[in-house]
Design a protein around this motif. Structure first.
Motif, PDB file in Angstrom:
ATOM      1  N   GLN A 100     -10.667  -1.640  -3.051  1.00  0.00           N
ATOM      2  CA  GLN A 100     -10.230  -0.014  -1.702  1.00  0.00           C
ATOM      3  C   GLN A 100     -10.196  -1.079  -0.707  1.00  0.00           C
ATOM      4  O   GLN A 100      -9.392  -1.799  -0.050  1.00  0.00           O
ATOM      5  N   ASP A 101      -8.328   0.527   0.326  1.00  0.00           N
ATOM      6  CA  ASP A 101      -7.837   0.251   0.524  1.00  0.00           C
ATOM      7  C   ASP A 101      -8.722   0.213   2.320  1.00  0.00           C
ATOM      8  O   ASP A 101      -8.711   1.632   2.954  1.00  0.00           O
ATOM      9  N   ILE A 102      -9.350  -0.421   2.661  1.00  0.00           N
ATOM     10  CA  ILE A 102      -9.976  -0.316   4.195  1.00  0.00           C
ATOM     11  C   ILE A 102      -9.605  -0.076   5.255  1.00  0.00           C
ATOM     12  O   ILE A 102      -8.540  -1.134   5.591  1.00  0.00           O
ATOM     13  N   GLY A 141      -2.278   4.223  -3.386  1.00  0.00           N
ATOM     14  CA  GLY A 141      -2.766   4.974  -2.890  1.00  0.00           C
ATOM     15  C   GLY A 141      -4.367   6.099  -3.577  1.00  0.00           C
ATOM     16  O   GLY A 141      -4.791   5.619  -4.330  1.00  0.00           O
ATOM     17  N   THR A 142      -4.831   6.410  -2.284  1.00  0.00           N
ATOM     18  CA  THR A 142      -5.638   7.211  -2.370  1.00  0.00           C
ATOM     19  C   THR A 142      -5.911   8.749  -3.536  1.00  0.00           C
ATOM     20  O   THR A 142      -5.140   9.287  -2.359  1.00  0.00           O
ATOM     21  N   PRO A 143      -7.453   9.635  -3.341  1.00  0.00           N
ATOM     22  CA  PRO A 143      -7.484  10.050  -3.820  1.00  0.00           C
ATOM     23  C   PRO A 143      -7.554  11.320  -2.468  1.00  0.00           C
ATOM     24  O   PRO A 143      -8.157  10.575  -1.292  1.00  0.00           O
ATOM     25  N   GLY A 152      -3.824  -2.405  10.508  1.00  0.00           N
ATOM     26  CA  GLY A 152      -4.916  -1.491  10.507  1.00  0.00           C
ATOM     27  C   GLY A 152      -5.881  -1.409   9.150  1.00  0.00           C
ATOM     28  O   GLY A 152      -6.610  -1.321   9.054  1.00  0.00           O
ATOM     29  N   LYS A 153      -5.249  -1.712   8.449  1.00  0.00           N
ATOM     30  CA  LYS A 153      -5.650  -1.873   7.254  1.00  0.00           C
ATOM     31  C   LYS A 153      -5.103  -3.849   6.498  1.00  0.00           C
ATOM     32  O   LYS A 153      -5.665  -3.342   5.223  1.00  0.00           O
ATOM     33  N   SER A 154      -5.470  -3.956   7.818  1.00  0.00           N
ATOM     34  CA  SER A 154      -5.499  -5.622   7.109  1.00  0.00           C
ATOM     35  C   SER A 154      -6.646  -6.323   7.434  1.00  0.00           C
ATOM     36  O   SER A 154      -6.551  -7.809   7.142  1.00  0.00           O
ATOM     37  N   THR A 207       5.682   3.609   2.256  1.00  0.00           N
ATOM     38  CA  THR A 207       4.749   1.354   1.768  1.00  0.00           C
ATOM     39  C   THR A 207       4.580   0.875   2.821  1.00  0.00           C
ATOM     40  O   THR A 207       5.529   1.168   3.514  1.00  0.00           O
ATOM     41  N   PHE A 208       3.160   0.659   3.093  1.00  0.00           N
ATOM     42  CA  PHE A 208       3.244  -0.365   4.097  1.00  0.00           C
ATOM     43  C   PHE A 208       2.241  -1.499   3.604  1.00  0.00           C
ATOM     44  O   PHE A 208       2.836  -1.506   2.694  1.00  0.00           O
ATOM     45  N   THR A 209       1.846  -2.561   4.085  1.00  0.00           N
ATOM     46  CA  THR A 209       1.774  -4.101   4.250  1.00  0.00           C
ATOM     47  C   THR A 209       0.128  -3.410   3.951  1.00  0.00           C
ATOM     48  O   THR A 209      -0.247  -3.312   4.791  1.00  0.00           O
ATOM     49  N   TRP A 245     -13.237   4.311   4.319  1.00  0.00           N
ATOM     50  CA  TRP A 245     -12.722   4.138   2.494  1.00  0.00           C
ATOM     51  C   TRP A 245     -11.789   5.181   2.143  1.00  0.00           C
ATOM     52  O   TRP A 245     -11.819   5.637   2.376  1.00  0.00           O
ATOM     53  N   GLU A 246     -11.200   4.247   0.876  1.00  0.00           N
ATOM     54  CA  GLU A 246     -10.165   4.818   0.234  1.00  0.00           C
ATOM     55  C   GLU A 246      -9.874   3.966  -1.201  1.00  0.00           C
ATOM     56  O   GLU A 246      -9.599   2.939  -1.113  1.00  0.00           O
ATOM     57  N   VAL A 247     -10.713   4.128  -2.265  1.00  0.00           N
ATOM     58  CA  VAL A 247     -10.205   3.852  -3.433  1.00  0.00           C
ATOM     59  C   VAL A 247      -9.563   4.714  -3.546  1.00  0.00           C
ATOM     60  O   VAL A 247      -8.754   5.158  -3.613  1.00  0.00           O
ATOM     61  N   GLU A 248      -8.858   3.420  -4.531  1.00  0.00           N
ATOM     62  CA  GLU A 248      -7.131   2.964  -5.400  1.00  0.00           C
ATOM     63  C   GLU A 248      -6.903   2.266  -6.071  1.00  0.00           C
ATOM     64  O   GLU A 248      -7.974   1.389  -6.647  1.00  0.00           O
ATOM     65  N   LEU A 249      -6.488   2.836  -7.625  1.00  0.00           N
ATOM     66  CA  LEU A 249      -5.724   1.842  -8.323  1.00  0.00           C
ATOM     67  C   LEU A 249      -5.091   0.531  -8.050  1.00  0.00           C
ATOM     68  O   LEU A 249      -4.168   0.975  -7.527  1.00  0.00           O
ATOM     69  N   GLY A 293       0.996  -1.378   0.058  1.00  0.00           N
ATOM     70  CA  GLY A 293       0.022  -0.338  -0.251  1.00  0.00           C
ATOM     71  C   GLY A 293       1.055   1.140  -0.007  1.00  0.00           C
ATOM     72  O   GLY A 293       1.843   1.302   0.623  1.00  0.00           O
ATOM     73  N   ILE A 294       0.267   2.238  -0.656  1.00  0.00           N
ATOM     74  CA  ILE A 294       1.291   3.279  -1.331  1.00  0.00           C
ATOM     75  C   ILE A 294      -0.008   4.339  -0.459  1.00  0.00           C
ATOM     76  O   ILE A 294      -0.651   4.483  -0.826  1.00  0.00           O
ATOM     77  N   GLY A 295       1.321   5.506   0.720  1.00  0.00           N
ATOM     78  CA  GLY A 295       0.593   6.295   1.573  1.00  0.00           C
ATOM     79  C   GLY A 295       0.870   7.175   1.069  1.00  0.00           C
ATOM     80  O   GLY A 295       1.391   7.449   0.846  1.00  0.00           O
TER      81      GLY A 295
END
Ligand code: ZN
Length: 276
Positions: free
Chosen positions: A151-153, A240-242, A170-172, A96-98, A120-124, A74-76
């Motif tokens: 989604q990087d919930i 990453g999310t906008p 927290g993201k896993s 970078t996280f996982t 929510w975090e919509v991401e490609l 995941g990219i913050g």
């Protein structure tokens, strides 16, 4: 061009809106596993054409298109707009996280909320097709099997606990990584560095952006990550999310919310939030 997904754990290709069992079309049972199919992504365009003439249609809900990646990055803070709403400085390198792979779910699966501070975090999401180490930016796209949506919930309390905070758990939480509906080949896009994406929560537009606004673009991410880790076929990069996340709006996810995520060419996810 191809659109690859999975139904009942088996690789499917979407052709003109119909899903076909890839192993049957190819006469090669070793392609039934989506992870094997991702590693053989160069064969999938020809198999899509073959399915058009001699198909093996299947139906059923789509599962996780890339179910068992060895790594999920995941990219913050990778859109300027999101760094600014988070009141954070622009990062000097990809933050970078996982997301542990057990968090992945399909395009219509429920998100099981871990508490009252889930966002929510919509991401490609980039899917590596050809692994490697020290991949040059110039050749990075040739290592990408395709792009999907995710989604990087994020549980904001778990994500930000302690100093320095460690984002990964927290993201896993289980179900915190919906992806899909399918992985789309890079040549399906007019410009793979400029893809529109958006996110609605219970009917309200929350996020809308284009990937040309990424701080570190896909070639940069592939090159940077592969300078540290050997990338393998099936590895995922949440890019990453906008701006427009709930934390900045003071409105987080609650039981019954429906998260509708979309991206040009790729398609849509619909995930309902349920209480633990
Ligand atoms: Zn994210």
């Amino acid at each position: 061009m191809f659109r690859m997904g999975s139904i009942a754990g088996r690789t499917v290709l979407e052709v003109d809106g119909t899903f076909h069992d890839v192993a049957t079309v190819a006469g090669d049972e070793s392609l039934a596993d989506p992870m094997a199919a991702v590693a053989r992504f160069v064969e999938l365009s020809a198999l899509s054409n073959k399915a058009r003439g001699a198909g093996a249609p299947v139906t059923g809900p789509l599962g996780v298109c890339v179910p068992r990646p060895s790594k999920v990055f995941g990219i913050g803070l990778n859109y300027k707009s999101h760094a600014s709403e988070s009141k954070m400085e622009l990062p000097p390198a990809p933050l970078t996280f996982t997301k542990f792979p057990s968090c992945l779910v399909g395009p219509t699966d429920d998100v099981v909320l871990s508490g009252d501070t889930v966002d929510w975090e919509v991401e490609l999401v980039v899917v590596i097709g050809k692994g490697g180490r020290r991949i040059a930016r110039e050749s990075a796209w040739s290592h990408v099997a395709g792009i999907t949506l995710g989604q990087d919930i994020s549980d904001r309390v778990v994500q930000t606990t302690g100093k320095p905070p460690q984002f990964s758990l927290g993201k896993s939480f289980d179900t915190y990584g919906p992806i899909g509906p399918v992985m789309v080949s890079v040549d399906s896009f007019a410009d793979p560095d400029d893809i529109g994406l958006w996110c609605d929560v219970s009917g309200e537009r929350m996020q809308e952006a284009r990937s040309r606004d990424l701080i570190f673009d896909v070639p940069y991410l592939v090159s940077y990550l592969s300078s540290i880790c050997t990338l393998e076929a099936g590895d995922l990069i949440f890019t990453g999310t906008p701006d427009g996340v709930g934390m900045a709006r003071g409105r987080l996810l609650k039981d019954g919310d429906v998260i509708d995520s979309g991206a040009e060419v790729i398609g849509a996810l619909r995930n309902r939030c349920v209480k633990n």
